[in-house]
Design an enzyme around this catalytic site. Structure first.
Site, short mmCIF file in Angstrom:
data_model
loop_
_atom_site.label_atom_id
_atom_site.label_comp_id
_atom_site.label_asym_id
_atom_site.label_seq_id
_atom_site.Cartn_x
_atom_site.Cartn_y
_atom_site.Cartn_z
N CYS A 34 0.83 -1.21 0.00
CA CYS A 34 0.00 0.00 0.00
C CYS A 34 0.86 1.26 0.00
CB CYS A 34 -0.94 0.02 1.21
SG CYS A 34 -0.05 0.04 2.77
N CYS A 103 -2.43 -3.19 8.72
CA CYS A 103 -2.05 -1.84 9.14
C CYS A 103 -1.51 -1.87 10.57
CB CYS A 103 -3.24 -0.91 9.04
SG CYS A 103 -4.19 -1.12 7.52
FE1 FES Z 1 -1.51 0.50 4.22
FE2 FES Z 1 -3.30 0.60 6.09
S1 FES Z 1 -3.63 0.43 3.98
S2 FES Z 1 -1.19 0.50 6.33
#
Ligand code: FES
Length: 125
Positions: A34, A103
């Site tokens: 991400c 996360c």
């Molecule tokens: Fe990357 Fe939450 S989506 S840490």
């Protein structure tokens, strides 16, 4: 409701947010998928984490996780900080959606990285 009140609270009012200029240890970790980045700063005295802060460039769950993690290790011995798991962080936040559990992993990793960085700097002394 996708997110618990605690997640929303820590996301909107993050605790211990900001860079620490005189940190004894800094841990920076990222999630390649991400692209989110988390940085945790610690101050250590006699094996106790006397101060802690964070900077997170990431999603709301990552911000809430780092905020909660700093609250959980503040004033605690290093050994307890090292034992902090992402599950414990997520539980303290009254849960995270399954696809957001990664996360909270950042928080566990960033705390560990900060302690490792502290130990390394001690070895250099
Ligand atoms: Fe990357 Fe939450 S989506 S840490």
């Amino acid at each position: 409701m996708l997110y618990s009140d605690k997640v929303m609270d820590h996301f909107q009012h993050p605790r211990n947010l900001g860079k620490m200029e005189d940190a004894d240890g800094i841990g920076e970790v990222g999630n390649a998928k991400c692209g989110d980045i988390m940085k945790i700063y610690i101050k250590v005295e006699d094996d106790i984490i006397t101060d802690v802060s964070f900077n997170t460039f990431g999603c709301g769950s990552a911000i809430a996780s780092s905020s909660m993690a700093t609250e959980m290790i503040r004033g605690k011995p290093i050994s307890e900080a090292l034992a902090l798991t992402n599950k414990a962080v997520a539980e303290a936040l009254d849960g995270l959606p399954a696809h957001k559990m990664h996360c909270s992993v950042l928080a566990e990793e960033a705390v560990r990285a900060a302690v490792e960085n502290y130990y390394e700097s001690q070895r250099r002394l």
